[in-house]
Scaffold this active site. Structure first.
Site, short mmCIF file in Angstrom:
data_model
loop_
_atom_site.label_atom_id
_atom_site.label_comp_id
_atom_site.label_asym_id
_atom_site.label_seq_id
_atom_site.Cartn_x
_atom_site.Cartn_y
_atom_site.Cartn_z
N LYS A 194 -29.92 6.14 2.86
CA LYS A 194 -28.55 6.16 3.41
C LYS A 194 -27.63 5.25 2.63
CE LYS A 194 -28.94 7.97 8.06
NZ LYS A 194 -28.75 7.79 9.47
N LYS A 204 -36.99 16.96 3.30
CA LYS A 204 -36.96 17.33 4.73
C LYS A 204 -35.66 18.05 5.07
CE LYS A 204 -34.73 13.47 6.99
NZ LYS A 204 -34.54 12.59 8.08
N LYS A 237 -29.69 17.20 8.81
CA LYS A 237 -28.33 17.58 9.21
C LYS A 237 -27.30 17.01 8.25
CE LYS A 237 -29.07 14.20 12.86
NZ LYS A 237 -29.43 14.15 14.24
P1 TYM Z 1 -32.85 11.69 14.12
O1 TYM Z 1 -31.66 11.84 15.01
O2 TYM Z 1 -32.62 11.64 12.66
O3 TYM Z 1 -33.88 12.84 14.42
C1 TYM Z 1 -34.32 13.10 15.74
C2 TYM Z 1 -35.77 13.52 15.76
O4 TYM Z 1 -35.97 14.67 14.95
C3 TYM Z 1 -37.01 14.44 14.01
N1 TYM Z 1 -36.71 15.17 12.77
C4 TYM Z 1 -37.54 16.04 12.19
N2 TYM Z 1 -38.77 16.47 12.52
C5 TYM Z 1 -39.35 17.38 11.72
N3 TYM Z 1 -38.76 17.88 10.61
C6 TYM Z 1 -37.52 17.48 10.23
N4 TYM Z 1 -36.94 17.98 9.16
C7 TYM Z 1 -36.85 16.52 11.04
N5 TYM Z 1 -35.64 15.91 10.97
C8 TYM Z 1 -35.57 15.09 12.04
C9 TYM Z 1 -36.97 12.93 13.78
O5 TYM Z 1 -38.18 12.46 13.26
C10 TYM Z 1 -36.69 12.43 15.16
O6 TYM Z 1 -37.86 12.36 15.93
N6 TYM Z 1 -33.80 6.80 14.48
C11 TYM Z 1 -33.99 8.08 15.13
C12 TYM Z 1 -33.44 8.12 16.53
C13 TYM Z 1 -33.93 7.01 17.38
C14 TYM Z 1 -35.18 6.95 18.05
C15 TYM Z 1 -35.18 5.70 18.74
C16 TYM Z 1 -36.28 7.80 18.11
C17 TYM Z 1 -33.24 5.87 17.67
N7 TYM Z 1 -34.01 5.08 18.50
C18 TYM Z 1 -36.29 5.31 19.49
C19 TYM Z 1 -37.37 7.40 18.87
C20 TYM Z 1 -37.38 6.17 19.55
C21 TYM Z 1 -33.28 9.14 14.31
O7 TYM Z 1 -32.40 8.87 13.55
O8 TYM Z 1 -33.69 10.41 14.57
#
Ligand code: TYM
Length: 334
Positions: A114, A196, A199
């Site tokens: 990032k 991966k 978004k």
């Molecule tokens: P975020 O918002 O980027 O993504 C949300 C969830 O989707 C999963 N994910 C994927 N899984 C499979 N293939 C992909 N291409 C893919 N892209 C995203 C992510 O692994 C995630 O589970 N930091 C986290 C949000 C967060 C969080 C937390 C999660 C903040 N605090 C506490 C769990 C516990 C995030 O940015 O996810």
């Protein structure tokens, strides 16, 4: 009666929700609701590490919540709340910042990634983001954190910080574990299948948004990058096969099968036929979710009632942990 183990997870409302988010995370949560005590949040505080448009962030936070419910998260079974509604997250994050090393944070691939994409705004929040995430998890004495593969490094640091804190002050935090789905923990970009699906991909053909027009979804899958071998086989360790592996994983999840079984079913067929079948499975899988979504998003009062109740129950649990932490570090609490 034995107490149910607790689960915590969340998605950032920072842009459109992708098929990767659905398969790697939300879909899995739906299955876990019956066996665990689940808490799912809309992680709005995390999103401002990158500039957001305020009105859009508010809108997307509610949309994300409606999508959780449309995907099958039952607000009567699981707690749903908005992260910024529970100030304990920010409070614990401050304390844990003082127990996390710069060197640990510097190693995070998401930070490196990032900060190279937003070189004009490498803010301290982007750097300490994993500490806020650790706080999200630890406040609830969480046992399992169902996430996609890209988040596992953040769970590792969360465990390290929790163990360090416990070593100093006794058993304050439960040490959580990450939980990956069997297939689909890393859904790849449709255009660059070794990366991966994200978004924040500048090329929208690389990802499927849960909000895409159904024709657009199908088109994106049909134009997914594959290989010139022309053989449908699941070879997860072969990078040359990344495109086909990815489509096999997607198909497997959408049809409750395994990538191996899907490969057997389509073996000997052309990529065109296979891609059409994947496109159909994805569209058919998402259609009912979208119908539910349209119904739920129109009912703001319903959503508000849920997130308000959710914030109250979240705060009840979180404040117990926070109070314990404050006491341990030497703050006057009563
Ligand atoms: P975020 O918002 O980027 O993504 C949300 C969830 O989707 C999963 N994910 C994927 N899984 C499979 N293939 C992909 N291409 C893919 N892209 C995203 C992510 O692994 C995630 O589970 N930091 C986290 C949000 C967060 C969080 C937390 C999660 C903040 N605090 C506490 C769990 C516990 C995030 O940015 O996810």
């Amino acid at each position: 009666m034995e107490e149910k183990k607790r689960i915590f997870s969340g998605v950032q409302p920072s842009g459109t929700i992708t098929l990767g988010n659905y398969i790697g995370a939300i879909k899995n949560w739906v299955d876990l609701q019956n066996d665990y005590e689940c808490i799912f949040a809309m992680m709005d505080m995390h999103t401002i590490t990158v500039r957001q448009t305020p009105a859009e962030l508010r809108k997307r936070t509610l949309e994300l919540m409606a999508l959780y419910i449309a995907c099958g998260i039952d607000p009567e079974k699981s707690t749903l709340f908005i992260q910024s509604h529970n100030s304990a997250h920010a409070e614990l994050a401050w304390v844990l910042n003082c127990y996390t090393y710069m060197g640990e944070l510097q190693r995070m691939t998401q930070f490196k990634d990032k900060s190279s994409r937003h070189a004009d705004n490498i803010n301290a929040g982007l750097f300490t983001y994993p500490v806020l995430m650790a706080s999200d998890i630890l406040l609830y004495q969480t046992e399992l954190v169902p996430v996609g593969k890209d988040q596992m490094q953040h769970i590792e640091i969360c465990r390290d910080v929790a163990q360090r804190f416990n070593a100093l002050y006794g058993d304050v935090f439960k040490i959580p574990e990450g939980l990956l789905v069997k297939s689909g923990a890393k859904i790849a970009s449709l255009q660059e299948p070794t990366k991966k699906m994200s978004k924040s991909d500048p090329n929208p053909k690389g990802y499927i948004s849960m909000m895409d027009d159904f024709n657009v979804m199908a088109k994106k899958i049909k134009s997914a990058v594959t290989d010139s071998e022309g053989v449908i086989e699941y070879r997860p360790d072969d990078e040359a096969k990344a495109g086909i592996n990815n489509l096999l994983s997607i198909m497997a999840v959408m049809t409750d099968s395994t990538p191996e079984a899907v490969a057997r079913e389509f073996s000997g067929q052309g990529y065109g036929t296979f891609k059409s079948a994947v496109a159909e499975a994805v569209v058919e899988g998402i259609k009912p979710i979208r119908a539910e979504y349209d119904r739920i998003i129109a009912d703001k009062a319903y959503l508000q009632d849920i997130y308000k109740r959710g914030a109250e129950s979240a705060a009840r649990i979180a404040n117990r942990t926070l109070k314990k932490v404050y006491k341990k570090v030497g703050f006057i609490v009563d």
